[in-house]
Scaffold this motif. Structure first.
Motif, PDB file in Angstrom:
ATOM      1  N   ASP A 101       1.246  -1.195  -0.108  1.00  0.00           N
ATOM      2  CA  ASP A 101      -0.167  -0.008   0.120  1.00  0.00           C
ATOM      3  C   ASP A 101       1.264   1.227  -0.238  1.00  0.00           C
ATOM      4  OD1 ASP A 101      -2.275  -1.401  -0.101  1.00  0.00           O
ATOM      5  OD2 ASP A 101      -2.731  -1.361   2.104  1.00  0.00           O
ATOM      6  N   ALA A 102       2.069   0.942   0.797  1.00  0.00           N
ATOM      7  CA  ALA A 102       3.166   2.302   0.871  1.00  0.00           C
ATOM      8  C   ALA A 102       3.248   2.685  -0.670  1.00  0.00           C
ATOM      9  CB  ALA A 102       4.285   2.084   1.816  1.00  0.00           C
TER      10      ALA A 102
ATOM     11  N   PHE B 272       2.182   1.640  -3.449  1.00  0.00           N
ATOM     12  CA  PHE B 272       1.193   2.460  -4.383  1.00  0.00           C
ATOM     13  C   PHE B 272       0.816   3.637  -4.227  1.00  0.00           C
ATOM     14  CE2 PHE B 272      -3.105   3.261  -5.499  1.00  0.00           C
ATOM     15  CZ  PHE B 272      -3.360   2.962  -7.350  1.00  0.00           C
ATOM     16  N   TYR B 273       1.161   3.901  -2.759  1.00  0.00           N
ATOM     17  CA  TYR B 273       0.978   5.574  -2.037  1.00  0.00           C
ATOM     18  C   TYR B 273       2.284   6.311  -2.960  1.00  0.00           C
ATOM     19  CZ  TYR B 273      -0.384   9.179   1.107  1.00  0.00           C
ATOM     20  OH  TYR B 273      -1.119  10.672   1.240  1.00  0.00           O
ATOM     21  N   LEU B 274       3.167   5.915  -2.809  1.00  0.00           N
ATOM     22  CA  LEU B 274       4.232   6.477  -3.420  1.00  0.00           C
ATOM     23  C   LEU B 274       4.368   6.917  -5.194  1.00  0.00           C
ATOM     24  CD1 LEU B 274       7.472   5.977  -0.979  1.00  0.00           C
ATOM     25  CD2 LEU B 274       5.782   7.729  -0.903  1.00  0.00           C
TER      26      LEU B 274
ATOM     27  N   PHE C  79       8.799   3.402  -9.006  1.00  0.00           N
ATOM     28  CA  PHE C  79       8.784   1.879  -8.649  1.00  0.00           C
ATOM     29  C   PHE C  79      10.028   1.344  -7.610  1.00  0.00           C
ATOM     30  CE2 PHE C  79       9.499  -2.953  -7.862  1.00  0.00           C
ATOM     31  CZ  PHE C  79       8.941  -3.521  -6.576  1.00  0.00           C
TER      32      PHE C  79
ATOM     33  N   GLN D 118      12.516   3.591  -6.874  1.00  0.00           N
ATOM     34  CA  GLN D 118      12.437   4.847  -5.835  1.00  0.00           C
ATOM     35  C   GLN D 118      11.815   4.750  -4.780  1.00  0.00           C
ATOM     36  OE1 GLN D 118      12.245   8.618  -7.300  1.00  0.00           O
ATOM     37  NE2 GLN D 118      12.841   9.712  -5.412  1.00  0.00           N
TER      38      GLN D 118
ATOM     39  N   MET E 234      12.407   4.625  -0.619  1.00  0.00           N
ATOM     40  CA  MET E 234      12.754   5.277   0.203  1.00  0.00           C
ATOM     41  C   MET E 234      12.130   4.275   1.158  1.00  0.00           C
ATOM     42  SD  MET E 234      11.091   8.029  -2.238  1.00  0.00           S
ATOM     43  CE  MET E 234       9.867   8.948  -0.580  1.00  0.00           C
ATOM     44  N   LEU E 235      11.222   3.367   1.074  1.00  0.00           N
ATOM     45  CA  LEU E 235      10.721   2.484   2.241  1.00  0.00           C
ATOM     46  C   LEU E 235      12.185   1.678   3.407  1.00  0.00           C
ATOM     47  CD1 LEU E 235       7.304   1.553   0.507  1.00  0.00           C
ATOM     48  CD2 LEU E 235       7.072   3.138   2.149  1.00  0.00           C
TER      49      LEU E 235
ATOM     50  N   ARG F   4      14.600   2.498   3.193  1.00  0.00           N
ATOM     51  CA  ARG F   4      15.307   3.729   4.029  1.00  0.00           C
ATOM     52  C   ARG F   4      14.356   4.147   5.583  1.00  0.00           C
ATOM     53  NH1 ARG F   4      19.507   7.568   1.841  1.00  0.00           N
ATOM     54  NH2 ARG F   4      19.770   8.596   2.837  1.00  0.00           N
ATOM     55  N   ALA F   5      13.362   4.380   4.923  1.00  0.00           N
ATOM     56  CA  ALA F   5      12.925   4.983   6.175  1.00  0.00           C
ATOM     57  C   ALA F   5      12.117   4.158   7.396  1.00  0.00           C
ATOM     58  CB  ALA F   5      11.306   5.022   5.887  1.00  0.00           C
TER      59      ALA F   5
ATOM     60  N   SER G 183      16.265   4.106   8.616  1.00  0.00           N
ATOM     61  CA  SER G 183      16.551   4.996   9.627  1.00  0.00           C
ATOM     62  C   SER G 183      15.493   6.027  11.049  1.00  0.00           C
ATOM     63  CB  SER G 183      16.258   6.647   8.280  1.00  0.00           C
ATOM     64  OG  SER G 183      14.590   6.491   7.964  1.00  0.00           O
ATOM     65  N   GLU G 184      14.047   5.243  11.101  1.00  0.00           N
ATOM     66  CA  GLU G 184      13.626   5.208  12.234  1.00  0.00           C
ATOM     67  C   GLU G 184      14.269   5.073  13.732  1.00  0.00           C
ATOM     68  OE1 GLU G 184       8.996   4.946  12.454  1.00  0.00           O
ATOM     69  OE2 GLU G 184       9.170   3.312  11.454  1.00  0.00           O
TER      70      GLU G 184
END
Lengths: 263, 440
Positions: free
Chosen positions: B384-385, B387-389, B396, B398, B402-403, B405-406, B409-410
C-alpha cells in the motif's frame, strides 16, 4: 484544433475490471471534459472505488477489456507512477501513513519525479520550501505537519488536508477523489470540498467519487453520474444529486431486477 | 576434520596465552581457567541451543586462530562524521590501544582513560578486580578467548561532571582489524565504569580488512542515576565479529545502545542487561543489512531483577541475497520485579526469496504485575505504501528505496546526531543498493 476532441480529457469505453477474479466493472462508459467537475455516485458495492483505483493504476485491479483514453493517451498502458507524471492524481480515501519519511521529503521527491519526467530541472530545497509553504497557506494546513512523517499520527482531517496539499503542490490535470466510504466525518469532507474549490481551474478536471450527496453541498458538479452494477446507469446535472438524496438508491435495485430478468 | 580444526585453535590459543606474563595471581588464574575451559568447550555447533542458528563451525575451521600482527600503519577508511571538537578519540589497531593516535584532550578530568596493557603493568590488582566484577566466569567461547588472550583494551572511568566541564563527554572509539598481512584474530576488552550521576556518550565503529575475527567485549557498570548513550557502527565490509556487552545497572540509571551493521560475513551481537536497582531504563536499538551469504545474529538478554524498571528493544533488518538474520531476545522478569514494562520487537524486510530470518522472542515472567509485549514481523515492503508513493509519480525503484531507508532511519533517530545518523543511513542504503544490483 477545435470541437469535441480538444475538450475531451477522459474517455472510458466498455470498461470491464475485476478484483481477485470477481468482476466489478461491467462495461462502463464515461466521458469527462477538460475543466469539468464530475461526481460519481452510487450504492455501496456498485464499483465506485474500483473505478477510482483502476484510473490511478492500482495493480490489484485487473482490467479485463475496454479502453481508457486520457488526453489522447492509452491510459491502461501506463504504470501508476507514469500516470501521475502525466498529471493524474488520486486523493486517497484512507491515505497511507509512512513512518520514517517526512512529509517534506516525500513531497519534494514526488515533485521532482514529475519535473524529471517533464525534462525540467529538480527543485532545490530552498525553492521547494517557499513553494510548499505558500501551498500550505493556500489549503490552510499547519506548517508543523511538514516535518512530521507522512500521515503518521495525523487526525482524519489532517490526512485529508495532506492529500489536498499534495494536489496543490503537484498540480494535476485530472484529480480523482475517492470518498466512497459513507463513514467519513463531515469535517474531513469539508476539508476535501474546500480544497477542490480552491484548486478548481479551467484546465483542471475533477472526478469525485462519493456515496452521499452531502459532499456536493460544498462542491457544485457539472455532471452527476450514477454507478450501479458496474455501469453508469444514469447521468444528469447537479439536480440529479439532489434527487438521489431524496429518493435514495432503492429505485436502482428495481431497475437491476428488471434488467436481470430481461437478459 | 572438525576435531583437527579445534585442536589447531586450542594449540594456537594455548601458545599465545602462555606467552603473556601476569604479575598477579588473579589475572594468572583467570587466564589459565579460561584456557582450560576453551579447550573443553571449543566452538559450539548447531546442537548448542544458544548457537543453534549461528554455529561456529566456520570459525573453528577458519584460518584466524593466530593473533593478528600489530599493524603499524592504519587502514585508510572514511570514519563516521563525528565532530572532532569536544569529542575524544581512542584508536584500537589490531587490538593495540594506540596512544600515539588517540586524543583524550577533549574530555575533562572527570573522565579517566587507560589502556589495559598499561593497567596490566601498573595496576594489575585493580584490573583483576574489575574483570572479576564485570565478567563472571562462564563457558561462553568468546568470553573464554577474551580471558585466555587478555592483552590490551581500554578502561574508561567516568566521574560526574563539574560545572566547568560543559557538555556531556563523548568518546569516539575506532577499531581497525587489518588482516591484509595474513588472517588472524583480535581480542579486545573494554571496561566502562560510570559513577553516580555521571554521563557519557560513546561512538564505536569497527573496520575490517581481509580475513579477520574480531572478539570485542565490554563490561559496563552504571552506578545510581548514571547515563550511557552508545552508538555502534559495524562499517561495511566487516569480516567475522563477536561483540558482547554485559551491562549492570544500578537504581535510576539509563543505558541506550544503537547498533548498526552495514554488512559483515558473520556477526554475533550479544547484549546482556542486568537491572539491579529500581527505576532503570534500557533502550536497545538495532538496524542492520545483510546480503550475499552474510549472517547477522543479534542475541539479547534483559534481566529485570527488581521492580519499576523499563526496557525498550527494537531491532530491524533488511536481508537480501541468501543472507540470514537471527534475533533472539530474552526478557527475564524475576520474582518481585513488579511493574516491569518491557517492549520488544524485531522486524525484518526480505528483499529476496532466498534470504532467511529467524526471530525468537523469549519471555520468562515470574512477577504478576508487569507489562511485557513482544512482536516479530518478517515480510516484504508494504504494498500500500509503495502504491501511495507511485501514485504521486515516484518510480517503483525509488519507492522501494525510500521505504527501506525509512525502515532503518527510524532506528537511527536515536543516534543523537543528525549528521552521524544520516551518514549511517546512507551507508546502509548503499549496501542494499550494491547487493540488489549484484543479485539482479
Amino acid at each position: 484544433m477545435s470541437g469535441k476532441k480538444e475538450k475531451q480529457m477522459l474517455e472510458i469505453k466498455g470498461l470491464h475490471a475485476s478484483v481477485e477474479g470477481t468482476e466489478i466493472l461491467k462495461g462502463l462508459d464515461l466521458e469527462v471534459g477538460k475543466g469539468e467537475v464530475h461526481a460519481i455516485m452510487g450504492p455501496n458495492g456498485s464499483g465506485k472505488s474500483t473505478l477510482a483505483n483502476v484510473l490511478a493504476g492500482r495493480e490489484e485491479y485487473q482490467v479485463d477489456s475496454g479502453t481508457v483514453k486520457y488526453n489522447g493517451l492509452d491510459l491502461l498502458e501506463l504504470a501508476a507512477d507514469e500516470r501521475a507524471c502525466e498529471g493524474i492524481f488520486m486523493a486517497f480515501q484512507y491515505p497511507v501513513s509512512i513512518p520514517g519519511i517526512s512529509n517534506a521529503y516525500f513531497l519534494r521527491s514526488a515533485l521532482n519525479a514529475l519535473r524529471r519526467y517533464r525534462d525540467e530541472s529538480e527543485i532545490d530545497a530552498v525553492d521547494f520550501l517557499d513553494l510548499v509553504r505558500s501551498k500550505m497557506e493556500l489549503v490552510g494546513m499547519d506548517q508543523k505537519l511538514l516535518q512530521r512523517a507522512v500521515n503518521d499520527g495525523f487526525s482524519g482531517g489532517e490526512k485529508k488536508r495532506n492529500e489536498i496539499l499534495q494536489m496543490a503542490v503537484l498540480e494535476p490535470k485530472l484529480a480523482i477523489l475517492d470518498e466512497t466510504d459513507s463513514g467519513l466525518d463531515i469535517d474531513a469532507l469539508r476539508v476535501v470540498a474546500e480544497g477542490v474549490n480552491v484548486l478548481r481551474r479551467e484546465d483542471r478536471t475533477f472526478i469525485i467519487v462519493t456515496h452521499y450527496q452531502r459532499l456536493l453541498d460544498y462542491i457544485v458538479p457539472d455532471r452527476v453520474h450514477v454507478l450501479s452494477g458496474g455501469r453508469i446507469v444514469r447521468s444528469g446535472d447537479k439536480d440529479l444529486a439532489l434527487e438521489l438524496e431524496k429518493e435514495g438508491y432503492s429505485w436502482l435495485e428495481a431497475d437491476d431486477a428488471k434488467a436481470g430478468s430481461g437478459a | 576434520m572438525a576435531t583437527n580444526a579445534i585442536d589447531t585453535w586450542t594449540d594456537s590459543v594455548s601458545t599465545s596465552s602462555q606467552s603473556y606474563e601476569d604479575s598477579v595471581l588473579g589475572l594468572k588464574q583467570r587466564r589459565a581457567d579460561a584456557l582450560d575451559k576453551f579447550a573443553q568447550v571449543g566452538f559450539p555447533g548447531r546442537k548448542h541451543e544458544e548457537w543453534r542458528y549461528t554455529p561456529l563451525t566456520s570459525i573453528a575451521s577458519g584460518p584466524c586462530s593466530a593473533l593478528l600482527e600489530r599493524s603499524g600503519s592504519l587502514l585508510d577508511r572514511k570514519l563516521l562524521p563525528v565532530d572532532s571538537n569536544g569529542v575524544a578519540r581512542i584508536v584500537i589497531d589490531n587490538g593495540e590501544f594506540r596512544d600515539d593516535l588517540s586524543d583524550l584532550s577533549a574530555v575533562g578530568d572527570h573522565v579517566q582513560v587507560q589502556s589495559l596493557a598499561s593497567m596490566r603493568r601498573e595496576h594489575p590488582e585493580q584490573l583483576s578486580e574489575l574483570l572479576a566484577r564485570s565478567f563472571p566466569a562462564d563457558d561462553h567461547p568468546f568470553h573464554c578467548l577474551s580471558d585466555a588472550l587478555l592483552d590490551d583494551g581500554v578502561f574508561i572511568d567516568v566521574a560526574p561532571m563539574s560545572d566547568v566541564d560543559g557538555e556531556v563527554a563523548s568518546i569516539h572509539i575506532i577499531h581497525y582489524l587489518d588482516g591484509s598481512r595474513g588472517p588472524g584474530s583480535v581480542h579486545t576488552t573494554g571496561l566502562l565504569r560510570i559513577s553516580k550521576g555521571a554521563r557519557i556518550r560513546l561512538i564505536e565503529e569497527i573496520h575490517c580488512q581481509g580475513e579477520v575475527l574480531g572478539n570485542i567485549r565490554w563490561g559496563v557498570d552504571l552506578a545510581e542515576g548514571s547515563d550511557v548513550h552508545r552508538i555502534r557502527a559495524f562499517r561495511s565490509g566487516c569480516a567475522s565479529i563477536f561483540h558482547g556487552s554485559r551491562v549492570v545497572q544500578q537504581q535510576d540509571s539509563r543505558f541506550e545502545d544503537v547498533f548498526t551493521c552495514a554488512g559483515a560475513d558473520l556477526v554475533r551481537n550479544e547484549i546482556h542487561i542486568l537491572h539491579e536497582g529500581s527505576g532503570c531504563h534500557a533502550e536497545l536499538l538495532g538496524a542492520y543489512v545483510a546480503s550475499g551469504t552474510e549472517h547477522i545474529d543479534n542475541h539479547t538478554t534483559i534481566d529485570h531483577k527488581v521492580e519499576d524498571c523499563t526496557s525498550r528493544e527494537i531491532y530491524r533488518g533488511v536481508l537480501s541475497g541468501k543472507s540470514r538474520g537471527v534475533f533472539t531476545g530474552m526478557i527475564h522478569v524475576h520474582e518481585g520485579a513488579q511493574r516491569t514494562d518491557a517492549v520488544q520487537s524485531n522486524d525484518t524486510i526480505l528483499l529476496s526469496g532466498a534470504a532467511e530470518a529467524d526471530s525468537r522472542p523469549r519471555l520468562e515472567i515470574y512477577a504478576d504485575d508487569v507489562k511485557c509485549t513482544h512482536g516479530a514481523t518478517v515480510g516484504e515492503l508494504d504494498e500500500d505504501a509503495i502504491f501511495y508513493l507511485r501514485s504521486r509519480g515516484i518510480s517503483f525503484e525509488q519507492a522501494r528505496r525510500m521505504l527501506v531507508r525509512a525502515f532503518t532511519s527510524e532506528i537511527l533517530i536515536a543516534a543523537g546526531s543528525q549528521v552521524v545518523s544520516d551518514f549511517i543511513v546512507e551507508e546502509l542504503q548503499q549496501a542494499i543498493d550494491v547487493a540488489e544490483v549484484a543479485s539482479s
